[in-house]
Design a protein around this motif. Structure first.
Motif, PDB file in Angstrom:
ATOM      1  N   TYR B   9      27.624  -1.987   0.418  1.00 13.32           N
ATOM      2  CA  TYR B   9      27.643  -0.720   0.860  1.00 13.32           C
ATOM      3  C   TYR B   9      26.865  -0.780   2.063  1.00 13.32           C
ATOM      4  O   TYR B   9      27.078   0.298   2.716  1.00 13.32           O
ATOM      5  N   THR B  10      26.484  -1.734   2.861  1.00 14.95           N
ATOM      6  CA  THR B  10      26.037  -1.568   3.986  1.00 14.95           C
ATOM      7  C   THR B  10      27.279  -2.016   5.267  1.00 14.95           C
ATOM      8  O   THR B  10      28.014  -2.844   4.812  1.00 14.95           O
ATOM      9  N   ILE B  11      27.230  -1.110   6.147  1.00 12.47           N
ATOM     10  CA  ILE B  11      28.407  -1.163   7.062  1.00 12.47           C
ATOM     11  C   ILE B  11      28.019  -2.353   8.068  1.00 12.47           C
ATOM     12  O   ILE B  11      26.846  -2.274   8.875  1.00 12.47           O
ATOM     13  N   ILE B  13      27.688  -3.075  11.047  1.00 16.92           N
ATOM     14  CA  ILE B  13      27.913  -2.325  12.542  1.00 16.92           C
ATOM     15  C   ILE B  13      27.994  -3.501  13.677  1.00 16.92           C
ATOM     16  O   ILE B  13      28.750  -3.539  14.650  1.00 16.92           O
ATOM     17  N   ASP B  14      27.062  -4.504  13.471  1.00 10.50           N
ATOM     18  CA  ASP B  14      26.905  -5.616  14.565  1.00 10.50           C
ATOM     19  C   ASP B  14      28.290  -6.318  14.615  1.00 10.50           C
ATOM     20  O   ASP B  14      28.844  -6.416  15.866  1.00 10.50           O
ATOM     21  N   ASN B  17      30.761  -4.141  16.523  1.00 11.13           N
ATOM     22  CA  ASN B  17      30.601  -4.313  17.955  1.00 11.13           C
ATOM     23  C   ASN B  17      31.128  -5.754  18.730  1.00 11.13           C
ATOM     24  O   ASN B  17      31.628  -5.794  19.699  1.00 11.13           O
ATOM     25  N   ASP B  39      32.245   5.992   5.782  1.00  9.86           N
ATOM     26  CA  ASP B  39      31.656   4.800   6.347  1.00  9.86           C
ATOM     27  C   ASP B  39      32.288   4.744   7.941  1.00  9.86           C
ATOM     28  O   ASP B  39      31.541   4.367   8.698  1.00  9.86           O
ATOM     29  N   MET B  42      30.138   7.254   9.898  1.00 10.00           N
ATOM     30  CA  MET B  42      29.048   6.607   9.945  1.00 10.00           C
ATOM     31  C   MET B  42      28.958   5.750  11.268  1.00 10.00           C
ATOM     32  O   MET B  42      28.132   5.716  12.255  1.00 10.00           O
ATOM     33  N   HIS B  45      29.441   7.563  14.739  1.00  9.83           N
ATOM     34  CA  HIS B  45      28.194   8.090  14.904  1.00  9.83           C
ATOM     35  C   HIS B  45      27.349   7.040  15.424  1.00  9.83           C
ATOM     36  O   HIS B  45      26.648   7.194  16.613  1.00  9.83           O
ATOM     37  N   ALA B  46      27.188   5.715  15.135  1.00  7.60           N
ATOM     38  CA  ALA B  46      26.327   4.774  15.619  1.00  7.60           C
ATOM     39  C   ALA B  46      27.158   3.946  16.822  1.00  7.60           C
ATOM     40  O   ALA B  46      26.593   2.728  17.037  1.00  7.60           O
ATOM     41  N   SER B  47      28.099   4.345  17.375  1.00  5.09           N
ATOM     42  CA  SER B  47      28.892   3.679  18.401  1.00  5.09           C
ATOM     43  C   SER B  47      28.718   4.708  19.741  1.00  5.09           C
ATOM     44  O   SER B  47      28.476   5.478  19.701  1.00  5.09           O
ATOM     45  N   THR B  48      28.859   3.736  20.890  1.00  2.00           N
ATOM     46  CA  THR B  48      28.836   4.358  22.216  1.00  2.00           C
ATOM     47  C   THR B  48      30.258   4.883  22.318  1.00  2.00           C
ATOM     48  O   THR B  48      31.244   4.497  21.816  1.00  2.00           O
TER      49      THR B  48
END
Lengths: 451, 451
Positions: B9-11, B13-14, B17, B39, B42, B45-48
């Motif tokens: 369930y966790t994306i 993100i690291d 990147n 996802d 999500m 949204h959390a990206s530059t």
């Protein structure tokens, strides 16, 4: 027609208050009898303590439990305090597991034990079971009203079985398929049930790429999963994969709202469930702490100013301007802080992108600093015919808006790493920083350049 | 097992990147292929901005539409700007009506016309239909994928009809019963369908005490109805009672979150959908206005101080203490303001109970004023060995906390009556009031008593 509806949906709060203050309690009771539990809860939230007590007396005891469940914790407790353990027990036992435990959890231990005593053995057992789940976990949110079926029977058999049940639990969209040890092995939607041929086996029509929620998952994570995957209900399982129950979206919606409101309330030093109409003394006590913290920071700022007392003595006008830079820093900083705290709450801000974010906020602080530095310099130069003074103020402004951007990103990140709620502590720390930096930058440079 | 789930369930993100900055685009694409639209949204949204552009290129075009729909307006627009009208059209046409219109509405007219041109006749017609609904109304939220049945057929007939369909629209919990003119006359839950005997008529098993939503109802009201009545779906009708479509809870949940976040963001002068990772220039422009307004109020406060310049000239230490009272007033006032704005948002505060609320907040202001007045008087008396000075500060503190309570209740009420968003304008006006009152009360009394 639509007008009719609008009316039906709005609660006549004014009428209520009128009827109550006129002592027309029969009328009030009649109005209440026609209302849904949620609407009565709404009415109680919007009522003053006195009215609340009266309205509560007039509510049919059969739905008091449902109403209790729809109340915010603070309002609920204020009402529970007025009830006898017996009536609390009576109201609570009719609730779903999750609501049952929520009501029980919100009582002081002493009350809880009394309430428990006044239940029959069966309800006591149920109470102990639901209370055994850890608070704020999926287990505490779930109901056990699941319908489970075996994989090796036909759709037709299940349909006949359901007809014998005559009704299904509220918001049932899936039947859960379990093996003999109750391990969750799949799910069949009612939609699948009514669209597939009766001769098929459940194992043929069930979905096996299901999503399940571990009983230990935190409710906020449960909520974000419902939000991300548009679930209506979801099964809850234990570590062995045994089906424990299911969570329905209506309970999740409350959590989504609470989580979303949490940041705003905390940033003002209020707790999420703060009751707008709580008694004066309660509210005073709750808020005074926050004011005390702020007084301390204000004195800190004053102390910094006092370091420059001789400067202020020589140039009284500096005192006049001394509030501008800190206030601008506070506003700029709280914009950054709010954005970061919100970003953290919805999971957009993390270690990975925080460096980029820091760079961005510094740049914004620099640009906005420039804009308003130039402007304020102009204003003061005209006001006091003093370019140098304007320049000093402009420099302080620039410095403070840059550090506001810096503080707005770093403070919440650090607090989070220290497991302190950024929404609660963030704004105080931030304003302290922007106040002190602002005063130092302004009075410091002034002392250096203007004396 | 639960560990497995948590991971799923966790994306990561690291990882993303890392992979992107290493230019391992194939790896990124593989990661994206396995992810749900929500996802990916999500992740965006959390990206530059730079990462966003890259990720978007790598997303399978078949789910780009779904992803677009899950993005906040600001992020979505930043991406739409990079797409060709053709690809936008291709992505949009696969969406449900409500998402389809949301995406179309979020484009500038010029782009919209281009996109429209690149659709086939049928999609153009659909686009024009969904765009014809007023924004933020129930109609704009609804889908038309309802299953309607006639009252005079048997359950068995309907079951056979559904089996022919083989599948039902997502989140179908009710079939809607309409007459020949498509007037909504009742509803049958799938649960009722599977639990009642096949020989019964729909008219016998349908619920007639149904709740319907008028097409013109505002989306916020729709959301609060879903919340109050725990609906999963609800039918939408026009003025004549003709069934137009249905609203599902997953679309409502977004509105509940937006509404809940709106107040917090507005109070900091940010718009609800503010993109945490928007380009520096955009953010600077958006925020500078708010800072400008605040600078004006800060200058106003400075001007008030300047009225007492001669006093400050004689007693430089007053300048040191001059920031304490306004800051305390600001904090106390914003507590009241936040509570009232939240209370208004959820419908707890209204004309009927506002007088009581005013009395309560005044009392709290008075009590907290007393507490901290006494304390600050003590501190200053010790600090400066000057009882009189402490008394002056204490008096100003009391006055300002009382007016903070007053302002915290009255300002939002007045703004609402003037149809101005209290969350947006409230805090600026409040701090202006508490600053000015605070300075007048402190420097005014000081001038009167200490010179």
């Amino acid at each position: 027609m639509s007008e009719l509806l609008e009316q039906e949906y709005t609660i006549p709060i004014d009428e209520f208050n009128a009827a109550i203050s006129d002592g027309m309690f029969v009328r009030v009771r009649n109005m209440l009898d026609g209302m849904a539990a949620n609407d009565i809860a709404m009415l109680l939230h919007a009522s003053t303590p006195k009215t609340r007590a009266i309205v509560w007396q007039l509510i049919d005891s059969s739905i008091q439990g449902e109403v209790l469940e729809d109340l915010s914790e603070e309002v609920r407790n204020s009402i529970l305090r007025t009830m006898t353990p017996e009536s609390v027990a009576e109201a609570a036992v009719n609730l779903d597991d999750d609501d049952f435990s929520e009501v029980l959890r919100s009582m002081p231990d002493k009350v809880y034990r009394k309430v428990l005593k006044s239940m029959d053995k069966q309800d006591q057992a149920r109470a102990e079971r639901v209370m055994s789940y850890e608070e704020d976990t999926a287990a505490a949110l779930m109901n056990t009203d699941t319908i489970t079926v075996r994989p090796d029977v036909t759709v037709d058999v299940i349909l006949r079985y359901l007809r014998l049940k005559e009704s299904l639990p509220e918001a049932t969209d899936y039947l859960y398929v379990v093996d003999k040890q109750d391990h969750f092995i799949g799910e069949v939607s009612l939609a699948a049930l009514v669209t597939s041929s009766p001769t098929k086996l459940i194992s043929e029509v069930m979905e096996t790429d299901f999503e399940v929620i571990p009983a230990s998952m935190h409710e906020s994570e449960v909520a974000s999963l419902f939000e991300r995957y548009d679930w209506l209900t979801a099964p809850v399982i234990d570590e062995e994969g045994v089906l424990l129950g299911r969570i329905t979206i209506d309970d999740v919606v409350d959590i989504i709202r609470e989580d979303a409101e949490h940041s705003m309330m905390s940033m003002a030093g209020l707790d999420d469930e703060a009751d707008t109409f709580a008694p004066v003394i309660d509210s005073t006590r709750k808020r005074s702490l926050w004011l005390g913290v702020n007084l301390f920071t204000a004195l800190l700022a004053a102390f910094v100013s006092s370091l420059f007392e001789s400067t202020l003595d020589e140039l009284a006008f500096l005192a006049v301007l001394n509030t501008i830079v800190p206030s601008m820093g506070g506003v700029a900083g709280s914009q950054t802080l709010t954005l970061v705290i919100r970003g953290m709450a919805v999971g957009h801000v993390n270690e990975a992108n925080s460096r980029w974010l820091l760079g961005k906020e510094l740049a914004i602080g620099f640009l906005n600093g420039l804009i308003w530095a130039v402007l304020i310099a102009g204003v003061v130069a005209l006001w006091k015919q003093d370019l140098m003074l304007g320049g000093v103020l402009a420099f302080a402004m620039l410095m403070n808006l840059i550090s506001a951007g810096l503080a707005g990103v770093l403070i919440p990140l650090m607090l989070k790493r220290m497991n302190i709620d950024p929404a609660l502590a963030g704004s105080v720390i931030l304003t302290t920083v922007t106040d002190i930096v602002g005063i130092f930058a302004f009075l410091g440079t002034a002392t250096w350049l203007l004396l």
